[in-house]
Design a protein around this motif. Structure first.
Motif, PDB file in Angstrom:
ATOM      1  N   LYS A 198      12.319 -15.439   1.504  1.00 46.28           N
ATOM      2  CA  LYS A 198      11.208 -14.774   2.174  1.00 46.28           C
ATOM      3  C   LYS A 198      10.868 -13.528   1.368  1.00 46.28           C
ATOM      4  O   LYS A 198      11.751 -12.738   1.029  1.00 46.28           O
TER       5      LYS A 198
ATOM      6  N   SER B 249      13.754   0.762   6.689  1.00 50.90           N
ATOM      7  CA  SER B 249      12.642  -0.104   7.088  1.00 50.90           C
ATOM      8  C   SER B 249      11.676   0.537   8.068  1.00 50.90           C
ATOM      9  O   SER B 249      10.489   0.240   8.048  1.00 50.90           O
TER      10      SER B 249
ATOM     11  N   PHE C 160       8.721  -3.011  -2.694  1.00 55.19           N
ATOM     12  CA  PHE C 160       8.208  -1.727  -2.218  1.00 55.19           C
ATOM     13  C   PHE C 160       6.999  -1.318  -3.049  1.00 55.19           C
ATOM     14  O   PHE C 160       7.055  -1.219  -4.264  1.00 55.19           O
TER      15      PHE C 160
ATOM     16  N   THR D  49      14.725   3.762   1.597  1.00 52.29           N
ATOM     17  CA  THR D  49      14.180   2.435   1.889  1.00 52.29           C
ATOM     18  C   THR D  49      14.420   2.012   3.332  1.00 52.29           C
ATOM     19  O   THR D  49      14.418   0.829   3.638  1.00 52.29           O
TER      20      THR D  49
ATOM     21  N   MET E  61       6.485  -4.125   1.236  1.00 55.64           N
ATOM     22  CA  MET E  61       6.791  -2.969   2.058  1.00 55.64           C
ATOM     23  C   MET E  61       5.833  -1.841   1.680  1.00 55.64           C
ATOM     24  O   MET E  61       5.909  -1.289   0.582  1.00 55.64           O
TER      25      MET E  61
ATOM     26  N   THR F 222       8.579 -10.054   1.284  1.00 58.38           N
ATOM     27  CA  THR F 222       7.852  -9.116   2.131  1.00 58.38           C
ATOM     28  C   THR F 222       7.404  -7.942   1.277  1.00 58.38           C
ATOM     29  O   THR F 222       8.170  -7.412   0.488  1.00 58.38           O
TER      30      THR F 222
ATOM     31  N   LEU G 289       3.365  -9.362   5.104  1.00 62.50           N
ATOM     32  CA  LEU G 289       3.791 -10.682   4.671  1.00 62.50           C
ATOM     33  C   LEU G 289       2.680 -11.385   3.892  1.00 62.50           C
ATOM     34  O   LEU G 289       1.494 -11.150   4.141  1.00 62.50           O
TER      35      LEU G 289
ATOM     36  N   GLU H 299       5.771  -3.645   7.114  1.00 60.20           N
ATOM     37  CA  GLU H 299       5.955  -4.923   6.436  1.00 60.20           C
ATOM     38  C   GLU H 299       4.634  -5.673   6.368  1.00 60.20           C
ATOM     39  O   GLU H 299       3.896  -5.751   7.342  1.00 60.20           O
TER      40      GLU H 299
ATOM     41  N   TYR I  39       8.534   2.070   6.624  1.00 54.47           N
ATOM     42  CA  TYR I  39       7.622   1.185   5.906  1.00 54.47           C
ATOM     43  C   TYR I  39       6.973   0.194   6.864  1.00 54.47           C
ATOM     44  O   TYR I  39       7.526  -0.148   7.901  1.00 54.47           O
TER      45      TYR I  39
ATOM     46  N   LYS J 298      12.415  -7.727  -0.590  1.00 54.58           N
ATOM     47  CA  LYS J 298      11.441  -6.733  -0.159  1.00 54.58           C
ATOM     48  C   LYS J 298      10.915  -6.017  -1.396  1.00 54.58           C
ATOM     49  O   LYS J 298      11.696  -5.450  -2.159  1.00 54.58           O
TER      50      LYS J 298
END
Length: 85
Positions: free
Chosen positions: A6, A25, A68, A23, A10, A8, A32, A30, A28, A66
């Motif tokens: 997966k 979460s 960023f 970092t 961020m 994502t 997708l 998300e 941030y 993830k």
């Protein structure tokens, strides 16, 4: 059989002063890849021409990656749309 990862994006929450050194979460938002498709589809008569993604950092934790992205400097996202034929 390999598992599908997966991915994502961020994006920093400007009200929570997110930075790549933290970092956490909750600082941030998300985003997708499916949400990108929905965004592009909301522009009737257009399709994606190019996507530029400038990443400031990445975090890989098992089945999830993830990426960023920041809003300042060289980092960021740019979507170029073109009219459908």
């Amino acid at each position: 059989m390999s598992e599908e990862k997966k991915v994502t994006f961020m994006l920093p929450d400007q009200q929570k002063q997110a930075s790549i050194s933290d970092t956490t979460s909750e600082k941030y938002l998300e985003f997708l890849p499916d949400e990108l498709t929905e965004l592009v589809n909301s522009f009737n008569g257009f399709e994606v021409d190019t996507i530029e993604l400038h990443v400031t950092g990445a975090l890989d934790s098992g089945g999830a990656t993830k990426l960023f992205v920041n809003f300042s400097g060289e980092a960021g996202m740019k979507f170029t749309l073109k009219k459908k034929d």
